[in-house]
Design a protein around this motif. Sequence first.
Motif, PDB file in Angstrom:
ATOM      1  N   GLY A   1       3.703  -9.676   2.757  1.00 56.94           N
ATOM      2  CA  GLY A   1       4.919  -8.878   2.834  1.00 56.94           C
ATOM      3  C   GLY A   1       5.260  -8.097   1.592  1.00 56.94           C
ATOM      4  N   VAL A   2       4.570  -8.366   0.478  1.00 53.09           N
ATOM      5  CA  VAL A   2       4.852  -7.630  -0.753  1.00 53.09           C
ATOM      6  C   VAL A   2       4.342  -6.206  -0.597  1.00 53.09           C
ATOM      7  CG1 VAL A   2       4.450  -7.503  -3.227  1.00 53.09           C
ATOM      8  CG2 VAL A   2       4.672  -9.737  -2.105  1.00 53.09           C
ATOM      9  N   GLN A   3       5.241  -5.255  -0.703  1.00 46.29           N
ATOM     10  CA  GLN A   3       4.871  -3.858  -0.514  1.00 46.29           C
ATOM     11  C   GLN A   3       4.856  -3.116  -1.838  1.00 46.29           C
ATOM     12  OE1 GLN A   3       6.907  -1.836   2.670  1.00 46.29           O
ATOM     13  NE2 GLN A   3       6.761  -3.600   4.045  1.00 46.29           N
ATOM     14  N   PHE A   4       3.812  -2.316  -2.014  1.00 43.48           N
ATOM     15  CA  PHE A   4       3.657  -1.505  -3.210  1.00 43.48           C
ATOM     16  C   PHE A   4       3.827  -0.040  -2.809  1.00 43.48           C
ATOM     17  CE2 PHE A   4       2.197  -4.735  -6.150  1.00 43.48           C
ATOM     18  CZ  PHE A   4       1.760  -5.724  -5.299  1.00 43.48           C
ATOM     19  N   PHE A   5       4.658   0.646  -3.565  1.00 42.96           N
ATOM     20  CA  PHE A   5       5.000   2.020  -3.242  1.00 42.96           C
ATOM     21  C   PHE A   5       4.245   3.019  -4.105  1.00 42.96           C
ATOM     22  CE2 PHE A   5       8.624   1.921  -0.301  1.00 42.96           C
ATOM     23  CZ  PHE A   5       8.832   0.555  -0.246  1.00 42.96           C
ATOM     24  N   GLY A   6       3.974   4.168  -3.516  1.00 39.72           N
ATOM     25  CA  GLY A   6       3.425   5.286  -4.256  1.00 39.72           C
ATOM     26  C   GLY A   6       4.511   6.002  -5.045  1.00 39.72           C
TER      27      GLY A   6
END
Lengths: 111, 113
Positions: free
Chosen positions: A98-103
């Motif tokens: 669930g850990v989301q990394f954003f651009g």
Amino acid sequence: DTAVSQTPKYLVTQMGNDKSIKCEQNLGHDTMYWYKQDSKKFLKIMFSYNNKELIINETVPNRFSPKSPDKAHLNLHINSLELGDSAVYFCASSQRDGVQFFGPGTRLTVL
Amino acid sequence: QQQVKQSPQSLIVQKGGISIINCAYENTAFDYFPWYQQFPGKGPALLIAIRPDVSEKKEGRFTISFNKSAKQFSLHIMDSQPGDSATYFCAAITNQAGTALIFGKGTTLSVSS
């Protein structure tokens, strides 16, 4: 190394044009997303893809069409751009935790 | 219907003070609660996160307090610094593959020196 990259960073275009935003992640994640951030900074999901399969398609005009050629890429194509499409568009990716990394975002300005 | 409510909208804190941002959620299926920090012109970056089986998580100057029964969680920034000036978003998500973060509306923090 950049984990989630987007191109272009800025996009200025006229109403009625068609444009694309590209996203790539080198994290080996299975899931990718497009979020829209409006002028009040509110972040809202547009689409998500898991293993190239469309999972979420929020109430977004069908002028917006995501395309995932492979797990590492999720592009966003926008037809017949309107003034209200002006916003910052963020790509993100995640694994199953669930850990989301954003651009870094693409600022779209429609004139 | 806004599933994650965040307050305050903006916050001004003196250097060295404590910054507190609060969030409340409605969906009991949420099981992961991250906080994101966003600087102007940048993408949101994960700051700290918590799962509902613990009541508190601390990483350096940043602490999340979580109250499952009240469906509330908060971010505390101890010894706030000018470099902490940014927009902070709480979020929540379920554990199903491909589900999206539901964000609060954000808090703009200004730390004055």
